[in-house]
Design a protein around this motif. Sequence first.
Motif: not given
Lengths: 461, 118
Positions: A153, B12, B83-84, A193-194, A7-10, A149, A1-5, B14-15, B105-106, A145
């Motif tokens: 998830i 967020d 953030r990035y 993520e970029k 804004q509002n995306v994991h 959540p 799991m990578k959190l917050s890659i 979910v985060f 990302p974390i 979604y």
Amino acid sequence: MKLSISQNVHLVEPGDFEPTDHWYPRVLNSNIHPLVAYFLNLSHDQMTERYQRLNPMADKEALMKILKYQPTYFRWAGTDLMHVTNHEGNRKLTVIETNSCPSGQKSMPLLDLNVEQGGYKRLIEKTFKPMVEQHPEKGALAVIYDKNPMENIGYAATIADVFGENVFLAKFDKTDQNPPVKFEEGKMFVKNEKEKWEEVRAAFRYVTQEPWNRLPKNSRTLLLNPIEACLSGGRNKEVASGAYDVFNEEFKDKGISIFTPKTFTKVPFEELRKYYDILGGSMVIKVPDSNAGQGVYTIVNEEELDFALSQISKDDLYLVQQLIHSNYLEGLDTSKAWYHVGTIPDSKGRSYAFDLRLMMHATDEGIRPLAVYSRRSGFPLNEPLPEGKNSWEVYGTNLSIKGEDGWTYADERLMLFDIRNFGLLGLGVDELIKGFVQSAMAVYAIDQNAIRTFGEKKANV
Amino acid sequence: MDTNKILIVEDDVVFCKLLTRFLTKNNFEVLDAQAGKSALNLIENNSFGIAILDYRLPDMNGIDILKKIKSQGSTTKVVLMTRYGDEGIANKAVEEGADAFVSKPINPTELLEVIRGL
């Protein structure tokens, strides 16, 4: 799991599924009721045969056609039904509404203790995966979604496991001015993520709040469900009502019909008071595209009517339904009035209105039940309503509560289909079969409406 | 002060849910807030060992909360999430007294290492 890659995306990876995160705590510790497990394992042949025993006029061939139906657009659905009776004690399951992208997994005990991912896995393996495998587009997989959540998830983690690849989990909120999801020429993209747009070949969609404002028709990215399912009645009660009428006309000689409370559609604001009188001083007003219990008004007196009229727009058209009554009332038309059967009275004699949420999915064998649970109202049917309490307390069953920090739910009114709760509902296998057949007919009706409206297309199945 | 008690401030949901799960499994007690105002309420009524703050919040930014924590003379360690492309903000956070910053990302495991190193 990578959190917050972004804004509002994991980014959800294979191995991320954690049962404790995808079921309510008390569901994790529940055991499915044996009758419910039995029902979920019944074959279409068994259900058709039994339904005809219960409804001798029903045409088995027509029933089988519906249960084995392969929806083109509406492949994942949930109906809300209510257990009602009339003055002769003729009990039925009535369809209240049918929704695309329904919740339900988090409230469903495991059918098989050895399958840790339960209904999440059945839906992804038997419905989503075959569709994706038939879909020629390139790109990543995503879950989009706007609510729930806990389940989303879970879906993302299940998709990651079933497909063996990472899955974008992106919030696509109707109020987001800069959402991490976009469509270009029908193709969906999600921010990576970029902060670059990454194309998506297929997405599991739990976007429920006015989804037509941000999902395109005829999407090139496979969506379960596509927006056409919502536009054809899967998220509009008015359109669904029309689809049910067409169904009932088509099957009128086959001894089957979709049973709903008496419904009037496209009622202008200024005529609502007239319908209140026609229906004998009670009714339900529904904003056609509302959900989660918002925009639904149960009315049992002038005061509640005035309140409802003060809350809704004067310029819109509404759906008006006959109220399912709490108790027998002198003066009601006995040929038309329906009453809540209610829960088995508790030790204090209290019986509550409840609904039954039945989630279904399209599989290679046709439409199958997937998850089922009930929600009861907050105030008993068989006690006088105290001064100042709204009738919604007696009739309303929705658990969603909109708070300052988002949505929460009324856990104490959730009735699991487990060993402890199921018996309190007074339902048996026959009612579950009747409810499922009603639900499958509603799915058929809405999908056929989608085909009539948007045309036949390859269902990606 | 309960050094095992962590505050996550991130809009967020979910985060928050995912990180809370991860940190709870690693024996931390976690509270979360989705906005600056509710975070300040939690800070006023609790004693946290660590606060993990997102920079971008709906009603204020993470540095505003950081300043509030530090102005109270609190020994709460603060980790700012950026953030990035937000490297300038990270530098400012350190100037204001942040104990660490992490870029999104974390990766939860990497964040755990940062927390344990504080």
